[in-house]
Design a protein around this motif. Sequence first.
Motif, PDB file in Angstrom:
ATOM      1  N   LEU A 140       0.832  -1.204   0.000  1.00  0.00           N
ATOM      2  CA  LEU A 140       0.000   0.000   0.000  1.00  0.00           C
ATOM      3  C   LEU A 140       0.867   1.255   0.000  1.00  0.00           C
ATOM      4  CD1 LEU A 140      -2.633   1.587   0.305  1.00  0.00           C
ATOM      5  CD2 LEU A 140      -2.530   1.138   2.775  1.00  0.00           C
ATOM      6  N   GLY A 141       1.968   1.224   0.733  1.00  0.00           N
ATOM      7  CA  GLY A 141       2.878   2.371   0.772  1.00  0.00           C
ATOM      8  C   GLY A 141       3.476   2.668  -0.587  1.00  0.00           C
ATOM      9  N   TYR A 142       3.893   1.619  -1.300  1.00  0.00           N
ATOM     10  CA  TYR A 142       4.432   1.821  -2.646  1.00  0.00           C
ATOM     11  C   TYR A 142       3.378   2.413  -3.573  1.00  0.00           C
ATOM     12  CZ  TYR A 142       8.540  -0.940  -1.360  1.00  0.00           C
ATOM     13  OH  TYR A 142       9.694  -1.391  -0.770  1.00  0.00           O
ATOM     14  N   PHE A 143       2.158   1.916  -3.459  1.00  0.00           N
ATOM     15  CA  PHE A 143       1.061   2.418  -4.298  1.00  0.00           C
ATOM     16  C   PHE A 143       0.799   3.895  -4.041  1.00  0.00           C
ATOM     17  CE2 PHE A 143      -3.513   3.376  -4.614  1.00  0.00           C
ATOM     18  CZ  PHE A 143      -3.719   3.158  -5.972  1.00  0.00           C
ATOM     19  N   LEU A 144       0.679   4.271  -2.759  1.00  0.00           N
ATOM     20  CA  LEU A 144       0.392   5.665  -2.429  1.00  0.00           C
ATOM     21  C   LEU A 144       1.560   6.585  -2.790  1.00  0.00           C
ATOM     22  CD1 LEU A 144      -1.475   5.316   1.000  1.00  0.00           C
ATOM     23  CD2 LEU A 144      -2.444   5.840  -1.248  1.00  0.00           C
ATOM     24  N   SER A 145       2.775   6.075  -2.697  1.00  0.00           N
ATOM     25  CA  SER A 145       3.942   6.865  -3.079  1.00  0.00           C
ATOM     26  C   SER A 145       3.902   7.186  -4.571  1.00  0.00           C
ATOM     27  CB  SER A 145       5.222   6.098  -2.733  1.00  0.00           C
ATOM     28  OG  SER A 145       6.361   6.865  -3.037  1.00  0.00           O
ATOM     29  N   GLU A 146       3.565   6.182  -5.390  1.00  0.00           N
ATOM     30  CA  GLU A 146       3.452   6.419  -6.838  1.00  0.00           C
ATOM     31  C   GLU A 146       2.266   7.321  -7.152  1.00  0.00           C
ATOM     32  OE1 GLU A 146       4.117   3.252  -9.698  1.00  0.00           O
ATOM     33  OE2 GLU A 146       4.727   1.921  -8.054  1.00  0.00           O
ATOM     34  N   LEU A 147       1.155   7.133  -6.430  1.00  0.00           N
ATOM     35  CA  LEU A 147      -0.024   7.976  -6.645  1.00  0.00           C
ATOM     36  C   LEU A 147       0.292   9.428  -6.322  1.00  0.00           C
ATOM     37  CD1 LEU A 147      -3.066   8.262  -7.241  1.00  0.00           C
ATOM     38  CD2 LEU A 147      -3.485   7.752  -4.812  1.00  0.00           C
ATOM     39  N   GLU A 148       1.057   9.651  -5.265  1.00  0.00           N
ATOM     40  CA  GLU A 148       1.433  11.014  -4.883  1.00  0.00           C
ATOM     41  C   GLU A 148       2.220  11.696  -5.996  1.00  0.00           C
ATOM     42  OE1 GLU A 148       4.476  12.542  -1.624  1.00  0.00           O
ATOM     43  OE2 GLU A 148       2.526  12.070  -0.733  1.00  0.00           O
ATOM     44  N   GLN A 149       3.139  10.971  -6.610  1.00  0.00           N
ATOM     45  CA  GLN A 149       3.923  11.545  -7.710  1.00  0.00           C
ATOM     46  C   GLN A 149       3.035  11.927  -8.888  1.00  0.00           C
ATOM     47  OE1 GLN A 149       7.220   8.904  -8.704  1.00  0.00           O
ATOM     48  NE2 GLN A 149       7.519   8.413  -6.540  1.00  0.00           N
ATOM     49  N   LEU A 182      -0.245  12.715  -8.731  1.00  0.00           N
ATOM     50  CA  LEU A 182      -1.069  13.859  -8.347  1.00  0.00           C
ATOM     51  C   LEU A 182      -0.255  15.147  -8.306  1.00  0.00           C
ATOM     52  CD1 LEU A 182      -3.233  12.293  -5.472  1.00  0.00           C
ATOM     53  CD2 LEU A 182      -3.869  12.655  -7.856  1.00  0.00           C
ATOM     54  N   PHE A 183       0.996  15.037  -7.829  1.00  0.00           N
ATOM     55  CA  PHE A 183       1.857  16.215  -7.731  1.00  0.00           C
ATOM     56  C   PHE A 183       2.104  16.826  -9.114  1.00  0.00           C
ATOM     57  CE2 PHE A 183       6.180  18.065  -7.814  1.00  0.00           C
ATOM     58  CZ  PHE A 183       5.966  19.124  -6.941  1.00  0.00           C
ATOM     59  N   SER A 184       2.311  15.972 -10.100  1.00  0.00           N
ATOM     60  CA  SER A 184       2.595  16.466 -11.456  1.00  0.00           C
ATOM     61  C   SER A 184       1.330  16.588 -12.308  1.00  0.00           C
ATOM     62  CB  SER A 184       3.600  15.550 -12.147  1.00  0.00           C
ATOM     63  OG  SER A 184       3.153  14.211 -12.137  1.00  0.00           O
ATOM     64  N   LYS A 185       0.163  16.362 -11.684  1.00  0.00           N
ATOM     65  CA  LYS A 185      -1.146  16.516 -12.340  1.00  0.00           C
ATOM     66  C   LYS A 185      -1.283  15.642 -13.579  1.00  0.00           C
ATOM     67  CE  LYS A 185      -1.824  21.197 -10.537  1.00  0.00           C
ATOM     68  NZ  LYS A 185      -2.141  22.613 -10.837  1.00  0.00           N
ATOM     69  N   ARG A 186      -0.745  14.425 -13.491  1.00  0.00           N
ATOM     70  CA  ARG A 186      -0.871  13.460 -14.592  1.00  0.00           C
ATOM     71  C   ARG A 186      -2.055  12.534 -14.283  1.00  0.00           C
ATOM     72  NH1 ARG A 186       3.348  10.207 -14.061  1.00  0.00           N
ATOM     73  NH2 ARG A 186       4.296  11.191 -12.223  1.00  0.00           N
ATOM     74  N   GLU A 239      -2.995   9.062 -15.723  1.00  0.00           N
ATOM     75  CA  GLU A 239      -2.201   7.864 -15.443  1.00  0.00           C
ATOM     76  C   GLU A 239      -2.716   7.082 -14.223  1.00  0.00           C
ATOM     77  OE1 GLU A 239       1.973   8.674 -15.185  1.00  0.00           O
ATOM     78  OE2 GLU A 239       1.957  10.030 -16.918  1.00  0.00           O
ATOM     79  N   ILE A 240      -3.717   7.635 -13.530  1.00  0.00           N
ATOM     80  CA  ILE A 240      -4.221   6.971 -12.324  1.00  0.00           C
ATOM     81  C   ILE A 240      -4.801   5.597 -12.662  1.00  0.00           C
ATOM     82  CG2 ILE A 240      -5.959   7.066 -10.494  1.00  0.00           C
ATOM     83  CD1 ILE A 240      -5.590  10.090 -10.418  1.00  0.00           C
ATOM     84  N   GLY A 241      -5.560   5.520 -13.750  1.00  0.00           N
ATOM     85  CA  GLY A 241      -6.164   4.247 -14.150  1.00  0.00           C
ATOM     86  C   GLY A 241      -5.121   3.171 -14.395  1.00  0.00           C
ATOM     87  N   LEU A 264      -2.111   3.049 -13.077  1.00  0.00           N
ATOM     88  CA  LEU A 264      -1.505   2.705 -11.793  1.00  0.00           C
ATOM     89  C   LEU A 264      -2.387   1.715 -11.034  1.00  0.00           C
ATOM     90  CD1 LEU A 264       0.727   3.224  -9.627  1.00  0.00           C
ATOM     91  CD2 LEU A 264      -0.777   5.016  -8.708  1.00  0.00           C
ATOM     92  N   VAL A 265      -3.692   1.982 -11.023  1.00  0.00           N
ATOM     93  CA  VAL A 265      -4.636   1.086 -10.347  1.00  0.00           C
ATOM     94  C   VAL A 265      -4.584  -0.296 -10.981  1.00  0.00           C
ATOM     95  CG1 VAL A 265      -7.097   0.612  -9.989  1.00  0.00           C
ATOM     96  CG2 VAL A 265      -6.180   2.889  -9.503  1.00  0.00           C
ATOM     97  N   TYR A 266      -4.584  -0.351 -12.306  1.00  0.00           N
ATOM     98  CA  TYR A 266      -4.532  -1.638 -13.017  1.00  0.00           C
ATOM     99  C   TYR A 266      -3.239  -2.392 -12.684  1.00  0.00           C
ATOM    100  CZ  TYR A 266      -4.264  -5.064 -16.772  1.00  0.00           C
ATOM    101  OH  TYR A 266      -4.145  -6.233 -17.472  1.00  0.00           O
ATOM    102  N   LYS A 267      -2.133  -1.651 -12.622  1.00  0.00           N
ATOM    103  CA  LYS A 267      -0.834  -2.263 -12.322  1.00  0.00           C
ATOM    104  C   LYS A 267      -0.865  -2.984 -10.973  1.00  0.00           C
ATOM    105  CE  LYS A 267       3.787  -0.753 -10.838  1.00  0.00           C
ATOM    106  NZ  LYS A 267       4.684   0.422 -10.682  1.00  0.00           N
ATOM    107  N   TYR A 268      -1.452  -2.345  -9.965  1.00  0.00           N
ATOM    108  CA  TYR A 268      -1.452  -2.947  -8.623  1.00  0.00           C
ATOM    109  C   TYR A 268      -2.551  -3.994  -8.451  1.00  0.00           C
ATOM    110  CZ  TYR A 268       2.295  -0.181  -6.611  1.00  0.00           C
ATOM    111  OH  TYR A 268       3.528   0.349  -6.316  1.00  0.00           O
ATOM    112  N   GLN A 269      -3.646  -3.859  -9.207  1.00  0.00           N
ATOM    113  CA  GLN A 269      -4.698  -4.869  -9.122  1.00  0.00           C
ATOM    114  C   GLN A 269      -4.280  -6.167  -9.791  1.00  0.00           C
ATOM    115  OE1 GLN A 269      -8.144  -2.855 -10.768  1.00  0.00           O
ATOM    116  NE2 GLN A 269      -9.010  -2.518  -8.736  1.00  0.00           N
ATOM    117  N   SER A 270      -3.411  -6.082 -10.788  1.00  0.00           N
ATOM    118  CA  SER A 270      -3.032  -7.275 -11.550  1.00  0.00           C
ATOM    119  C   SER A 270      -1.678  -7.830 -11.130  1.00  0.00           C
ATOM    120  CB  SER A 270      -2.991  -6.937 -13.047  1.00  0.00           C
ATOM    121  OG  SER A 270      -2.066  -5.890 -13.302  1.00  0.00           O
TER     122      SER A 270
END
Length: 302
Positions: free
Chosen positions: A97-106, A108-112, A115-117, A119-125
Motif C-alpha cells: 500500500l505504501g508503494y502504491f500511495l507513493s506512486e499515486l502522490e507523484q 497527483l503532484f505532477s497533475k498526470r 495515469e491513475i487508471g 496505476l490502479v490496473y498495475k497494482y490490481q493485476s
Amino acid sequence: EYLGEVCNLYPRIICKLNGSYIQSLSMGCIEAAKLCLLNPEGINFEMIEVNHQEKFDVSAPIFTDNYENQEFINIQICIIMMLQNKTINFTERLLVLGYFLSELEQILFSKRYGEIGNLVYKYQSSNYGIVETSNLQNKQEIKIRIIFDIIDKRINKGINNKTFYGFLESFHKGFILEEEMDLYDLINKYKEGYSKLRKNIFDEYQYIWENYFVNTIFREVIPLNAGGYKVTKSYFVLALQYALLECFLVGIINYNENLTTEDIVKFIASFERVFPYNYLDKCYDDLSVELKDNFEFYKALL
C-alpha cells in the motif's frame, strides 16, 4: 427503526462524496468492533440506492468533485483489494500500500491524472513479488523512540477511559517501565513480546488487523482526506496506527500471555477512543522535515 436516538447515529459515520453517501462504523463501539473485527471472511461492501426523502446526519467531511477524486472509487477498491490479499502477510500488504500511495502522490503532484487508471490496473493485476522492508539504519531504535514518545505525550494529556487505563497498566508491567531501562533493554523486551504476539495471536488472526484497517481506510475516505496531492501523509497515519497497536499489544502480552481475541477487540475499541485518527493525523505535524519526506521511515514503523 427500533433503535434509540443515540444508536441511530453512533457508531455510524457518514460522509458525503458528490452525490453519494459513504457509511462506515467507529471501532470505538465495542459491539461494532466485535461484528467488524472478528469476521474471518473479511468486510464486504454494498452499493444501494436510497430514498431521496431519507435524511442523513453527515458526521465526516463532505468532498466535492475535483481532479483528485474523479478516480477515487477505483483507488479505494484497489487499496481494499491490497489489504484483503491473503496470499501475503498483513505487514507486507501495508508495505505494498505504501508503494502504491507513493506512486499515486507523484502522479497527483505532477497533475498526470490520466495515469491513475494505469496505476490502479498495475497494482490490481500484480502478485507483488518480494516486498522490501525499510533499509533505514537503526530502524528499530527510531521506531521505538518515536512510538514511546507519542505514547508518553498522550498519557501526559490524561487518560479518562477506564478500559484503556487497565490495558495501559498491563503495558507498563510488560515493559517493566516503572524501573529505569535503557534503549537496549527496551528493544530486547520488545523482541521478546513481539515473538509471543506473532506466535500466539498475529499469525492466526491476521483478519483482525485486516478488518480494522479496511474499515479505517473506508471510514476516513483515504486518500482523499489528505486534502491534496500529499497522500503519503495518510500512509504515515496508518503506519503509526499499526505501530502503536503492535507496541501496546507487545507490552500487554509480555505481562499476560493468555491474551484472547476478545481481549484484543476490547483493547482496540478503547484505543480508538484514546488515539482517534485525527489525533494521530496531528502527530504528523510534529515530525521533523527529514522524517516527513522519508518514505523509508514510514516503512520502518511496520
